[in-house]
Design a protein around this motif. Structure first.
Motif, PDB file in Angstrom:
ATOM      1  N   LEU A   1      13.206-107.908 -39.229  1.00 58.08           N
ATOM      2  CA  LEU A   1      12.966-108.999 -40.165  1.00 58.08           C
ATOM      3  C   LEU A   1      11.638-109.693 -39.864  1.00 58.08           C
ATOM      4  CD1 LEU A   1      13.872-110.766 -42.484  1.00 58.08           C
ATOM      5  CD2 LEU A   1      15.273-112.084 -40.878  1.00 58.08           C
ATOM      6  N   ALA A   2      11.352-109.911 -38.588  1.00 58.61           N
ATOM      7  CA  ALA A   2      10.088-110.548 -38.211  1.00 58.61           C
ATOM      8  C   ALA A   2       8.900-109.681 -38.631  1.00 58.61           C
ATOM      9  CB  ALA A   2      10.061-110.794 -36.700  1.00 58.61           C
ATOM     10  N   TRP A   3       9.029-108.381 -38.441  1.00 61.96           N
ATOM     11  CA  TRP A   3       7.949-107.458 -38.823  1.00 61.96           C
ATOM     12  C   TRP A   3       7.761-107.436 -40.333  1.00 61.96           C
ATOM     13  CZ3 TRP A   3       8.076-102.564 -41.385  1.00 61.96           C
ATOM     14  CH2 TRP A   3       6.857-101.873 -41.361  1.00 61.96           C
ATOM     15  N   LEU A   4       8.864-107.429 -41.074  1.00 68.53           N
ATOM     16  CA  LEU A   4       8.781-107.425 -42.531  1.00 68.53           C
ATOM     17  C   LEU A   4       8.079-108.680 -43.049  1.00 68.53           C
ATOM     18  CD1 LEU A   4      12.311-106.052 -43.473  1.00 68.53           C
ATOM     19  CD2 LEU A   4      10.114-104.885 -43.783  1.00 68.53           C
ATOM     20  N   ARG A   5       8.377-109.816 -42.444  1.00 69.93           N
ATOM     21  CA  ARG A   5       7.713-111.052 -42.852  1.00 69.93           C
ATOM     22  C   ARG A   5       6.210-110.988 -42.571  1.00 69.93           C
ATOM     23  NH1 ARG A   5      10.719-115.682 -43.913  1.00 69.93           N
ATOM     24  NH2 ARG A   5      12.979-115.456 -43.764  1.00 69.93           N
ATOM     25  N   GLU A   6       5.839-110.377 -41.466  1.00 70.26           N
ATOM     26  CA  GLU A   6       4.417-110.212 -41.156  1.00 70.26           C
ATOM     27  C   GLU A   6       3.733-109.336 -42.199  1.00 70.26           C
ATOM     28  OE1 GLU A   6       4.113-108.585 -37.275  1.00 70.26           O
ATOM     29  OE2 GLU A   6       4.833-110.395 -36.242  1.00 70.26           O
ATOM     30  N   GLN A   7       4.402-108.229 -42.549  1.00 66.65           N
ATOM     31  CA  GLN A   7       3.838-107.326 -43.554  1.00 66.65           C
ATOM     32  C   GLN A   7       3.733-108.024 -44.907  1.00 66.65           C
ATOM     33  OE1 GLN A   7       2.677-104.269 -42.456  1.00 66.65           O
ATOM     34  NE2 GLN A   7       3.290-105.276 -40.557  1.00 66.65           N
ATOM     35  N   ALA A   8       4.753-108.814 -45.238  1.00 68.83           N
ATOM     36  CA  ALA A   8       4.756-109.534 -46.512  1.00 68.83           C
ATOM     37  C   ALA A   8       3.599-110.520 -46.576  1.00 68.83           C
ATOM     38  CB  ALA A   8       6.087-110.250 -46.706  1.00 68.83           C
ATOM     39  N   ARG A   9       3.387-111.270 -45.497  1.00 64.36           N
ATOM     40  CA  ARG A   9       2.291-112.241 -45.484  1.00 64.36           C
ATOM     41  C   ARG A   9       0.944-111.541 -45.634  1.00 64.36           C
ATOM     42  NH1 ARG A   9       1.377-117.352 -44.603  1.00 64.36           N
ATOM     43  NH2 ARG A   9       3.573-117.745 -44.112  1.00 64.36           N
ATOM     44  N   ALA A  10       0.774-110.438 -44.931  1.00 64.75           N
ATOM     45  CA  ALA A  10      -0.498-109.718 -45.012  1.00 64.75           C
ATOM     46  C   ALA A  10      -0.747-109.189 -46.423  1.00 64.75           C
ATOM     47  CB  ALA A  10      -0.508-108.567 -44.006  1.00 64.75           C
ATOM     48  N   GLU A  11       0.267-108.570 -47.025  1.00 66.78           N
ATOM     49  CA  GLU A  11       0.103-107.980 -48.350  1.00 66.78           C
ATOM     50  C   GLU A  11      -0.065-109.036 -49.439  1.00 66.78           C
ATOM     51  OE1 GLU A  11      -0.095-104.615 -49.695  1.00 66.78           O
ATOM     52  OE2 GLU A  11      -0.877-104.658 -47.647  1.00 66.78           O
ATOM     53  N   LEU A  12       0.707-110.110 -49.349  1.00 62.39           N
ATOM     54  CA  LEU A  12       0.616-111.158 -50.362  1.00 62.39           C
ATOM     55  C   LEU A  12      -0.676-111.955 -50.225  1.00 62.39           C
ATOM     56  CD1 LEU A  12       4.356-112.164 -50.355  1.00 62.39           C
ATOM     57  CD2 LEU A  12       3.072-111.380 -52.361  1.00 62.39           C
ATOM     58  N   THR A  13      -1.170-112.103 -49.003  1.00 61.85           N
ATOM     59  CA  THR A  13      -2.475-112.748 -48.805  1.00 61.85           C
ATOM     60  C   THR A  13      -3.575-111.877 -49.386  1.00 61.85           C
ATOM     61  OG1 THR A  13      -1.717-113.905 -46.809  1.00 61.85           O
ATOM     62  CG2 THR A  13      -4.102-113.630 -47.088  1.00 61.85           C
ATOM     63  N   ARG A  14      -3.497-110.569 -49.103  1.00 63.01           N
ATOM     64  CA  ARG A  14      -4.487-109.637 -49.659  1.00 63.01           C
ATOM     65  C   ARG A  14      -4.520-109.705 -51.183  1.00 63.01           C
ATOM     66  NH1 ARG A  14      -3.842-105.732 -52.592  1.00 63.01           N
ATOM     67  NH2 ARG A  14      -1.588-105.641 -52.204  1.00 63.01           N
ATOM     68  N   ALA A  15      -3.333-109.628 -51.795  1.00 67.52           N
ATOM     69  CA  ALA A  15      -3.264-109.629 -53.254  1.00 67.52           C
ATOM     70  C   ALA A  15      -3.716-110.968 -53.832  1.00 67.52           C
ATOM     71  CB  ALA A  15      -1.841-109.304 -53.702  1.00 67.52           C
ATOM     72  N   SER A  16      -3.301-112.060 -53.212  1.00 65.84           N
ATOM     73  CA  SER A  16      -3.682-113.389 -53.704  1.00 65.84           C
ATOM     74  C   SER A  16      -5.189-113.603 -53.592  1.00 65.84           C
ATOM     75  CB  SER A  16      -2.942-114.478 -52.918  1.00 65.84           C
ATOM     76  OG  SER A  16      -1.543-114.354 -53.075  1.00 65.84           O
ATOM     77  N   ASP A  17      -5.769-113.186 -52.472  1.00 66.20           N
ATOM     78  CA  ASP A  17      -7.218-113.310 -52.297  1.00 66.20           C
ATOM     79  C   ASP A  17      -7.960-112.513 -53.371  1.00 66.20           C
ATOM     80  OD1 ASP A  17      -6.815-114.885 -50.098  1.00 66.20           O
ATOM     81  OD2 ASP A  17      -7.339-113.346 -48.625  1.00 66.20           O
ATOM     82  N   HIS A  18      -7.453-111.309 -53.637  1.00 68.56           N
ATOM     83  CA  HIS A  18      -8.104-110.438 -54.626  1.00 68.56           C
ATOM     84  C   HIS A  18      -8.100-111.089 -56.011  1.00 68.56           C
ATOM     85  CE1 HIS A  18      -9.112-106.908 -57.011  1.00 68.56           C
ATOM     86  NE2 HIS A  18      -7.981-107.069 -57.691  1.00 68.56           N
ATOM     87  N   TYR A  19      -6.941-111.577 -56.440  1.00 70.06           N
ATOM     88  CA  TYR A  19      -6.847-112.131 -57.783  1.00 70.06           C
ATOM     89  C   TYR A  19      -7.525-113.503 -57.874  1.00 70.06           C
ATOM     90  CZ  TYR A  19      -3.683-108.292 -58.754  1.00 70.06           C
ATOM     91  OH  TYR A  19      -3.147-107.034 -58.920  1.00 70.06           O
ATOM     92  N   ALA A  20      -7.475-114.282 -56.799  1.00 70.01           N
ATOM     93  CA  ALA A  20      -8.156-115.580 -56.805  1.00 70.01           C
ATOM     94  C   ALA A  20      -9.663-115.401 -56.918  1.00 70.01           C
ATOM     95  CB  ALA A  20      -7.797-116.360 -55.545  1.00 70.01           C
TER      96      ALA A  20
END
Length: 230
Positions: free
Chosen positions: A117-136
């Motif tokens: 679960l801790a690893w999944l949250r890390e992956q989620a933060r990385a991917e969602l930050t990447r996507a948010s940065d791209h679209y922003a």
């Protein structure tokens, strides 16, 4: 008010919720995970509420029978992460080990699920930050921060102050779906509504989004049936 058990075969767990604004007692079954919530208005005792639930027991059981059972994750199962299928196995070590398409979980299984679960949250933060940065960047606007939660009613949100919130479970969805949710919330930085102008911004950022929205409606609830605690 906590959780109560309605006797029977099988027993039914009820989540009791007091709502002084409610006009009557209601039973609601979540389409995400089958949780049964009994809402109690002001002036109604718990005894009266449980009697009401008992009268509706057959109705509740009928609806629960249509729900897929929650899945307690563990070795021997397959888990999709960021669009990639991983086989879960047991690890002899003390830490999570990712090799190729396998994720080895430390034992006992309870510990392994905590690490996963801790690893999944890390992956989620990385991917969602990447996507948010791209679209922003594409939109020419900036957001304040990103917060991850295990939300049941929404996949993401954007506050008037530009704070983005996402469900970490999006990492279990196809990458195109995660990207769509990020584009949707970033679009709110410009249009804080769901007007035609808003959907035009989403289209400009992400492109055609009908399929991603369909996936969230029909397949999204399955992500909430993946459990990490017994």
């Amino acid at each position: 008010m906590g959780v109560r058990t309605l006797p029977g075969n099988p027993e039914i767990s009820l989540r009791l919720r007091k709502n002084p604004r409610a006009r009557r007692m209601t039973l609601r079954i979540s389409r995400l995970d089958g949780v049964v919530t009994l809402t109690i208005p002001r002036g109604v005792s718990e005894r009266e509420a449980m009697a009401f639930a008992a009268e509706k027991q057959d109705w509740v059981l009928g609806h629960l029978s249509k729900h897929a059972a929650p899945t307690l994750i563990g070795p021997g199962q397959t888990l999709n992460v960021g669009g990639q299928a991983f086989q879960l196995t047991e690890s002899a070590g003390k830490r999570l080990l990712i090799q190729g398409d396998q994720i080895a979980l430390p034992m006992p299984q309870e510990k392994g699920r905590v690490h996963l679960l801790a690893w999944l949250r890390e992956q989620a933060r990385a991917e969602l930050t990447r996507a948010s940065d791209h679209y922003a960047e594409k939109l020419g606007r900036s957001y304040a921060r990103i917060t991850l939660r295990d939300t049941r009613s929404r996949w993401g949100s954007c506050s008037s102050a530009g704070a983005l919130m996402y469900s970490w479970r999006l990492i279990l969805a196809p990458k195109a779906v995660l990207n769509y949710v990020a584009a949707h919330e970033v679009a709110h930085l410009q249009e804080m509504n769901h007007s035609p102008a808003f959907w035009k911004v989403v289209e400009q950022l992400y492109g055609p989004h009908k399929e991603a929205r369909r996936w969230l409606r029909h397949d999204g609830p399955s992500l909430h049936r993946i459990r990490f605690d017994a």
